[in-house]
Design an enzyme around this catalytic site. Structure first.
Site, PDB file in Angstrom:
ATOM      1  N   HIS A   1      32.229  37.947  37.104  1.00 45.29           N
ATOM      2  CA  HIS A   1      32.111  36.655  36.403  1.00 45.29           C
ATOM      3  C   HIS A   1      32.590  36.837  34.963  1.00 45.29           C
ATOM      4  O   HIS A   1      32.724  37.948  34.464  1.00 45.29           O
ATOM      5  CB  HIS A   1      30.643  36.189  36.413  1.00 45.29           C
ATOM      6  CG  HIS A   1      30.250  35.568  37.717  1.00 45.29           C
ATOM      7  ND1 HIS A   1      29.980  34.244  37.856  1.00 45.29           N
ATOM      8  CD2 HIS A   1      30.112  36.111  38.944  1.00 45.29           C
ATOM      9  CE1 HIS A   1      29.673  33.980  39.116  1.00 45.29           C
ATOM     10  NE2 HIS A   1      29.748  35.100  39.807  1.00 45.29           N
ATOM     11  N   GLY A   2      32.840  35.708  34.302  1.00 45.79           N
ATOM     12  CA  GLY A   2      33.269  35.809  32.904  1.00 45.79           C
ATOM     13  C   GLY A   2      34.630  36.451  32.775  1.00 45.79           C
ATOM     14  O   GLY A   2      34.854  37.308  31.923  1.00 45.79           O
ATOM     15  N   GLY A   3      35.560  36.010  33.575  1.00 47.83           N
ATOM     16  CA  GLY A   3      36.903  36.617  33.585  1.00 47.83           C
ATOM     17  C   GLY A   3      37.706  36.354  32.332  1.00 47.83           C
ATOM     18  O   GLY A   3      38.617  37.119  32.001  1.00 47.83           O
TER      19      GLY A   3
ATOM     20  N   ASP B   1      29.660  27.122  42.416  1.00 46.86           N
ATOM     21  CA  ASP B   1      29.519  28.173  41.407  1.00 46.86           C
ATOM     22  C   ASP B   1      28.110  28.130  40.821  1.00 46.86           C
ATOM     23  O   ASP B   1      27.640  27.091  40.379  1.00 46.86           O
ATOM     24  CB  ASP B   1      30.569  27.923  40.302  1.00 46.86           C
ATOM     25  CG  ASP B   1      30.702  29.072  39.347  1.00 46.86           C
ATOM     26  OD1 ASP B   1      31.021  28.827  38.167  1.00 46.86           O
ATOM     27  OD2 ASP B   1      30.456  30.223  39.764  1.00 46.86           O
TER      28      ASP B   1
ATOM     29  N   GLU C   1      23.906  37.211  43.061  1.00 51.16           N
ATOM     30  CA  GLU C   1      24.037  37.941  41.783  1.00 51.16           C
ATOM     31  C   GLU C   1      22.753  38.677  41.456  1.00 51.16           C
ATOM     32  O   GLU C   1      21.647  38.202  41.714  1.00 51.16           O
ATOM     33  CB  GLU C   1      24.361  36.954  40.650  1.00 51.16           C
ATOM     34  CG  GLU C   1      24.425  37.612  39.269  1.00 51.16           C
ATOM     35  CD  GLU C   1      24.833  36.650  38.153  1.00 51.16           C
ATOM     36  OE1 GLU C   1      25.597  35.709  38.422  1.00 51.16           O
ATOM     37  OE2 GLU C   1      24.365  36.849  37.015  1.00 51.16           O
TER      38      GLU C   1
ATOM     39  N   VAL D   1      37.383  32.629  36.504  1.00 50.20           N
ATOM     40  CA  VAL D   1      37.964  32.225  35.216  1.00 50.20           C
ATOM     41  C   VAL D   1      37.777  30.719  35.025  1.00 50.20           C
ATOM     42  O   VAL D   1      38.153  29.931  35.894  1.00 50.20           O
ATOM     43  CB  VAL D   1      39.477  32.553  35.152  1.00 50.20           C
ATOM     44  CG1 VAL D   1      40.091  32.031  33.853  1.00 50.20           C
ATOM     45  CG2 VAL D   1      39.703  34.050  35.287  1.00 50.20           C
TER      46      VAL D   1
ATOM     47  N   HIS E   1      30.036  34.986  30.140  1.00 49.01           N
ATOM     48  CA  HIS E   1      30.640  33.655  30.317  1.00 49.01           C
ATOM     49  C   HIS E   1      31.126  33.159  28.961  1.00 49.01           C
ATOM     50  O   HIS E   1      30.435  33.302  27.958  1.00 49.01           O
ATOM     51  CB  HIS E   1      29.600  32.669  30.848  1.00 49.01           C
ATOM     52  CG  HIS E   1      29.305  32.847  32.297  1.00 49.01           C
ATOM     53  ND1 HIS E   1      28.021  32.801  32.804  1.00 49.01           N
ATOM     54  CD2 HIS E   1      30.104  33.065  33.362  1.00 49.01           C
ATOM     55  CE1 HIS E   1      28.041  32.971  34.106  1.00 49.01           C
ATOM     56  NE2 HIS E   1      29.305  33.133  34.478  1.00 49.01           N
TER      57      HIS E   1
HETATM   58  O1  G3H Z   1      31.511  31.300  37.195  1.00 51.68           O
HETATM   59  C1  G3H Z   1      32.423  31.062  36.394  1.00 51.68           C
HETATM   60  C2  G3H Z   1      32.989  32.138  35.592  1.00 51.68           C
HETATM   61  O2  G3H Z   1      32.093  33.184  35.480  1.00 51.68           O
HETATM   62  C3  G3H Z   1      33.585  31.615  34.327  1.00 51.68           C
HETATM   63  O3  G3H Z   1      33.660  32.582  33.318  1.00 51.68           O
HETATM   64  O4  G3H Z   1      34.382  30.841  31.679  1.00 51.68           O
HETATM   65  O5  G3H Z   1      34.099  33.229  30.953  1.00 51.68           O
HETATM   66  O6  G3H Z   1      36.018  32.555  32.435  1.00 51.68           O
HETATM   67  P1  G3H Z   1      34.581  32.294  32.028  1.00 51.68           P
HETATM   68 ZN    ZN Z   2      29.965  32.749  36.420  1.00 56.73          ZN
END
Ligand code: G3H
Ligand code: ZN
Length: 286
Positions: free
Chosen positions: A210-212, A84, A136, A233, A182
């Site tokens: 990203h940033g689920g 990641d 990205e 997530v 995130h």
């Molecule tokens: O790459 C990891 C994810 O983008 C994590 O995002 O911590 O907001 O769920 P999050």
């Molecule tokens: Zn991420």
């Protein structure tokens, strides 16, 4: 079985669901994620950030842990081990040689030409090993480990640049930053769905969100309808786990055996992951 993300994401995109990437922070996350995936008969992506890999003892430790757990559990669903937010070609190469089946090269902080150049190099090496690659453009705001993007720097991906990067690099999937963050959201996320639709048509590859954590179900469903086939997530699992640990230790202040508070927190991670698999529509799709 251990696989790259390529087929699982193409299948998800073609069938209107998304595969979750759940980040590995320690043993309990590995157990919870694999148990959830097998019970849900769901494909799954286990994301390992550079910071989490360092914490656990390196890429080889993370791979060995997941491989051994899969063997012990008799895991039958498709599992990808994914670097990641890889920060350089060298880190991606190390992860590939350690046995990762997928890597993200996140060069979104660099000028487009540099991002394309390093991504091409990673794709060349990765595809030699049957490893998938994610890239990205734009900047996902917030903080993930040591990756901090101030609000001012967070910006939306530009569709024409996305098309150029995907075409020139041959990545297997692509993460256009479109307003997700995130970590916990400050208020409702405002995702750029119009751009997402444009980027879906221009790139033709599975998109990544990203940033689920904290994205409402209606937005999740809309993103999936606009080509998003991978949703990451981490924070939501971490918050759920921390809450459970606090509860157990508050109820039993004299407790000191780590299995007595980490065990129950593992179950909470598993339940959270199961909920996401159902929300993303990946349950029973293995
Ligand atoms: O790459 C990891 C994810 O983008 C994590 O995002 O911590 O907001 O769920 P999050
Ligand atoms: Zn991420």
């Amino acid at each position: 079985t251990l696989v790259s993300m390529k087929e699982m994401l193409e299948k998800a995109k073609a069938n209107g669901y998304a595969v979750g990437q759940f980040n590995l922070n320690n043993l309990e996350y590995g157990q919870a994620i694999l148990q959830a995936a097998e019970e849900e008969k769901s494909p799954v992506i286990i994301g390992v950030s550079e910071g989490a890999a360092r914490y656990m003892g390196g890429y080889k430790v993370a791979v060995a842990m997941i491989k051994s757990l899969m063997e012990e559990y008799g895991t039958t669903v498709p599992v990808a081990i994914h670097l990641d937010h890889g920060s350089s070609f060298q880190e991606c190469a190390k992860a590939i040689h350690a046995g990762f089946t997928s890597v993200m090269i996140d060069a979104s902080a660099q000028p487009l030409e540099d991002n394309i150049a390093v991504t091409k190099k990673v794709v060349e090496l990765a595809h030699l090993h049957g490893v998938s690659v994610e890239a990205e453009l734009g900047r996902v705001g917030g903080q993930e480990d040591d990756l901090i993007v101030e609000d001012a720097e967070a910006m939306y991906a530009i569709p024409a640049e996305c098309e150029q990067l995907v075409q020139e690099t041959g990545v297997d999937c692509f993460a256009p930053a479109l307003g997700s963050v995130h970590g916990p959201y400050k208020g409702e996320p405002n995702l750029g769905f119009d751009r997402m639709e444009e980027i879906m048509h221009l790139t033709g590859v599975p998109l990544v969100l990203h940033g689920g954590t904290g994205i409402p179900t209606k937005d999740i469903k809309r993103a999936i309808s606009l080509g998003t086939a991978k949703i990451n997530v981490n924070t939501e699992n971490q918050i759920a786990q921390a809450k459970k640990v606090r509860e157990v230790l508050a109820e039993q202040p004299e407790l000191y055996d780590p299995r007595k508070y980490l065990g129950p927190s593992r179950d909470v991670i598993k339940e959270t992951v199961i909920g996401k698999m159902r929300e993303f529509g990946s349950s029973n799709k293995a």
